[in-house]
Write a protein that holds these residues in place. Structure first.
Motif, PDB file in Angstrom:
ATOM      1  N   ALA A   1     -65.664 -84.888  21.006  1.00  0.00           N
ATOM      2  CA  ALA A   1     -66.694 -85.029  21.711  1.00  0.00           C
ATOM      3  C   ALA A   1     -66.385 -84.692  23.242  1.00  0.00           C
ATOM      4  O   ALA A   1     -67.058 -84.003  24.054  1.00  0.00           O
ATOM      5  CB  ALA A   1     -67.752 -86.023  21.502  1.00  0.00           C
ATOM      6  N   GLU A   2     -65.149 -85.686  23.662  1.00  0.00           N
ATOM      7  CA  GLU A   2     -64.783 -85.510  25.093  1.00  0.00           C
ATOM      8  C   GLU A   2     -64.353 -84.286  25.281  1.00  0.00           C
ATOM      9  O   GLU A   2     -64.705 -83.424  26.488  1.00  0.00           O
ATOM     10  CB  GLU A   2     -63.832 -86.681  24.997  1.00  0.00           C
ATOM     11  N   MET A   3     -63.732 -83.595  24.462  1.00  0.00           N
ATOM     12  CA  MET A   3     -63.035 -82.325  24.641  1.00  0.00           C
ATOM     13  C   MET A   3     -64.309 -81.169  24.964  1.00  0.00           C
ATOM     14  O   MET A   3     -64.379 -80.369  25.738  1.00  0.00           O
ATOM     15  CB  MET A   3     -62.307 -81.681  23.515  1.00  0.00           C
ATOM     16  N   ARG A   4     -65.420 -81.385  24.038  1.00  0.00           N
ATOM     17  CA  ARG A   4     -66.654 -80.470  24.360  1.00  0.00           C
ATOM     18  C   ARG A   4     -67.099 -80.711  25.700  1.00  0.00           C
ATOM     19  O   ARG A   4     -67.562 -79.595  26.204  1.00  0.00           O
ATOM     20  CB  ARG A   4     -67.655 -80.662  23.071  1.00  0.00           C
ATOM     21  N   ALA A   5     -67.166 -81.808  26.137  1.00  0.00           N
ATOM     22  CA  ALA A   5     -67.780 -82.288  27.456  1.00  0.00           C
ATOM     23  C   ALA A   5     -66.935 -81.584  28.446  1.00  0.00           C
ATOM     24  O   ALA A   5     -67.399 -80.993  29.374  1.00  0.00           O
ATOM     25  CB  ALA A   5     -67.942 -83.801  27.845  1.00  0.00           C
ATOM     26  N   TRP A   6     -65.472 -81.451  28.400  1.00  0.00           N
ATOM     27  CA  TRP A   6     -64.672 -80.586  29.227  1.00  0.00           C
ATOM     28  C   TRP A   6     -64.739 -79.117  29.267  1.00  0.00           C
ATOM     29  O   TRP A   6     -65.014 -78.657  30.395  1.00  0.00           O
ATOM     30  CB  TRP A   6     -63.203 -81.035  28.905  1.00  0.00           C
ATOM     31  N   VAL A   7     -65.105 -78.607  28.279  1.00  0.00           N
ATOM     32  CA  VAL A   7     -65.267 -77.249  28.041  1.00  0.00           C
ATOM     33  C   VAL A   7     -66.444 -76.928  28.562  1.00  0.00           C
ATOM     34  O   VAL A   7     -66.741 -75.667  28.852  1.00  0.00           O
ATOM     35  CB  VAL A   7     -65.123 -76.692  26.528  1.00  0.00           C
ATOM     36  N   SER A   8     -67.558 -77.655  28.730  1.00  0.00           N
ATOM     37  CA  SER A   8     -69.048 -77.369  28.925  1.00  0.00           C
ATOM     38  C   SER A   8     -69.002 -77.137  30.619  1.00  0.00           C
ATOM     39  O   SER A   8     -69.869 -76.907  31.079  1.00  0.00           O
ATOM     40  CB  SER A   8     -69.907 -78.296  28.644  1.00  0.00           C
ATOM     41  N   ASN A   9     -67.767 -77.823  31.357  1.00  0.00           N
ATOM     42  CA  ASN A   9     -67.771 -77.508  32.746  1.00  0.00           C
ATOM     43  C   ASN A   9     -67.488 -76.423  32.996  1.00  0.00           C
ATOM     44  O   ASN A   9     -66.583 -75.549  32.554  1.00  0.00           O
ATOM     45  CB  ASN A   9     -66.628 -78.651  33.161  1.00  0.00           C
ATOM     46  N   PRO A  10     -68.238 -75.626  34.212  1.00  0.00           N
ATOM     47  CA  PRO A  10     -68.041 -74.184  34.388  1.00  0.00           C
ATOM     48  C   PRO A  10     -66.633 -73.885  35.060  1.00  0.00           C
ATOM     49  O   PRO A  10     -66.009 -73.054  34.794  1.00  0.00           O
ATOM     50  CB  PRO A  10     -69.133 -74.026  35.518  1.00  0.00           C
ATOM     51  N   LEU A  11     -65.973 -74.751  35.726  1.00  0.00           N
ATOM     52  CA  LEU A  11     -64.683 -74.704  36.404  1.00  0.00           C
ATOM     53  C   LEU A  11     -63.556 -74.612  35.160  1.00  0.00           C
ATOM     54  O   LEU A  11     -62.890 -73.587  35.204  1.00  0.00           O
ATOM     55  CB  LEU A  11     -64.336 -75.787  37.117  1.00  0.00           C
ATOM     56  N   PHE A  12     -63.793 -75.292  34.130  1.00  0.00           N
ATOM     57  CA  PHE A  12     -63.027 -75.490  33.034  1.00  0.00           C
ATOM     58  C   PHE A  12     -63.159 -74.075  32.123  1.00  0.00           C
ATOM     59  O   PHE A  12     -62.269 -73.545  31.613  1.00  0.00           O
ATOM     60  CB  PHE A  12     -63.119 -76.602  32.012  1.00  0.00           C
ATOM     61  N   LYS A  13     -64.278 -73.292  32.298  1.00  0.00           N
ATOM     62  CA  LYS A  13     -64.387 -72.272  31.515  1.00  0.00           C
ATOM     63  C   LYS A  13     -63.973 -71.357  32.237  1.00  0.00           C
ATOM     64  O   LYS A  13     -63.330 -70.229  31.580  1.00  0.00           O
ATOM     65  CB  LYS A  13     -66.003 -72.138  31.411  1.00  0.00           C
ATOM     66  N   ILE A  14     -63.728 -71.293  33.623  1.00  0.00           N
ATOM     67  CA  ILE A  14     -63.107 -70.217  34.364  1.00  0.00           C
ATOM     68  C   ILE A  14     -61.767 -70.152  33.979  1.00  0.00           C
ATOM     69  O   ILE A  14     -60.805 -69.283  33.767  1.00  0.00           O
ATOM     70  CB  ILE A  14     -63.311 -70.491  35.865  1.00  0.00           C
ATOM     71  N   VAL A  15     -61.119 -71.569  33.897  1.00  0.00           N
ATOM     72  CA  VAL A  15     -59.679 -71.867  33.526  1.00  0.00           C
ATOM     73  C   VAL A  15     -59.197 -71.177  32.147  1.00  0.00           C
ATOM     74  O   VAL A  15     -58.397 -70.407  31.917  1.00  0.00           O
ATOM     75  CB  VAL A  15     -59.291 -73.131  33.647  1.00  0.00           C
ATOM     76  N   LEU A  16     -60.507 -71.402  31.381  1.00  0.00           N
ATOM     77  CA  LEU A  16     -60.285 -70.854  29.931  1.00  0.00           C
ATOM     78  C   LEU A  16     -60.354 -69.475  30.097  1.00  0.00           C
ATOM     79  O   LEU A  16     -59.540 -68.465  29.199  1.00  0.00           O
ATOM     80  CB  LEU A  16     -61.204 -71.255  28.945  1.00  0.00           C
ATOM     81  N   LEU A  17     -61.195 -68.745  30.689  1.00  0.00           N
ATOM     82  CA  LEU A  17     -61.394 -67.280  30.873  1.00  0.00           C
ATOM     83  C   LEU A  17     -60.073 -66.632  31.305  1.00  0.00           C
ATOM     84  O   LEU A  17     -59.604 -65.633  30.886  1.00  0.00           O
ATOM     85  CB  LEU A  17     -62.426 -67.114  31.735  1.00  0.00           C
TER      86      LEU A  17
END
Length: 137
Positions: A65-81
């Motif tokens: 659940a903590e990881m899902r909260a991280w991934v929901s952050n738009p900045l982290f999504k850009i890093v993942l992209l």
């Protein structure tokens, strides 16, 4: 006696920064440079991003659940992209280089076309995965 004496090596000091910045690389060279950049990016992000996110996702339901909260952050999504692009470009360019090792497409025209295919396929797949990552569908 002057025939056996070594001649000084020529020195080329006539390039300046403006000329270097205006030099246009062929598409195959850009693909090669980005293949190296994406490989270095993936290698350096293994201990910094990939392993910590994986460890959080498999440790416990609370850490997931903590990881899902991280991934929901738009900045982290850009890093993942960026990591998704790096992986897809590295994969597509790696297939191109495997074909070049088999002597398929070694001429200049085919090399330029396959470099264009690498860019097109990797960017299209990145767009698809990016749309999925940002929740468009």
């Amino acid at each position: 006696m002057s025939d056996t004496a070594s001649k000084p090596r020529p020195q080329f000091r006539n390039l300046n920064l403006k000329q270097l910045m205006s030099y246009r690389q062929p598409l195959a060279a850009k693909s090669s440079i980005l293949h190296r950049v994406s490989g270095a990016l993936l290698f350096l992000c293994i201990p910094l991003v990939i392993l910590p996110v994986f460890a959080l996702s498999v440790t416990s339901p609370e850490s997931f659940a903590e990881m899902r909260a991280w991934v929901s952050n738009p900045l982290f999504k850009i890093v993942l992209l960026v990591l998704i692009w790096g992986y897809l470009h590295h994969f597509c360019a790696g297939i191109r280089y495997l074909l070049l090792d088999l002597h398929v497409g070694n001429d200049k025209h085919t090399g330029q076309k396959t470099a264009g295919v690498v860019f097109g396929v990797s960017l299209a797949l990145t767009l698809v995965f990016g749309l999925k990552l940002f929740g468009v569908w």
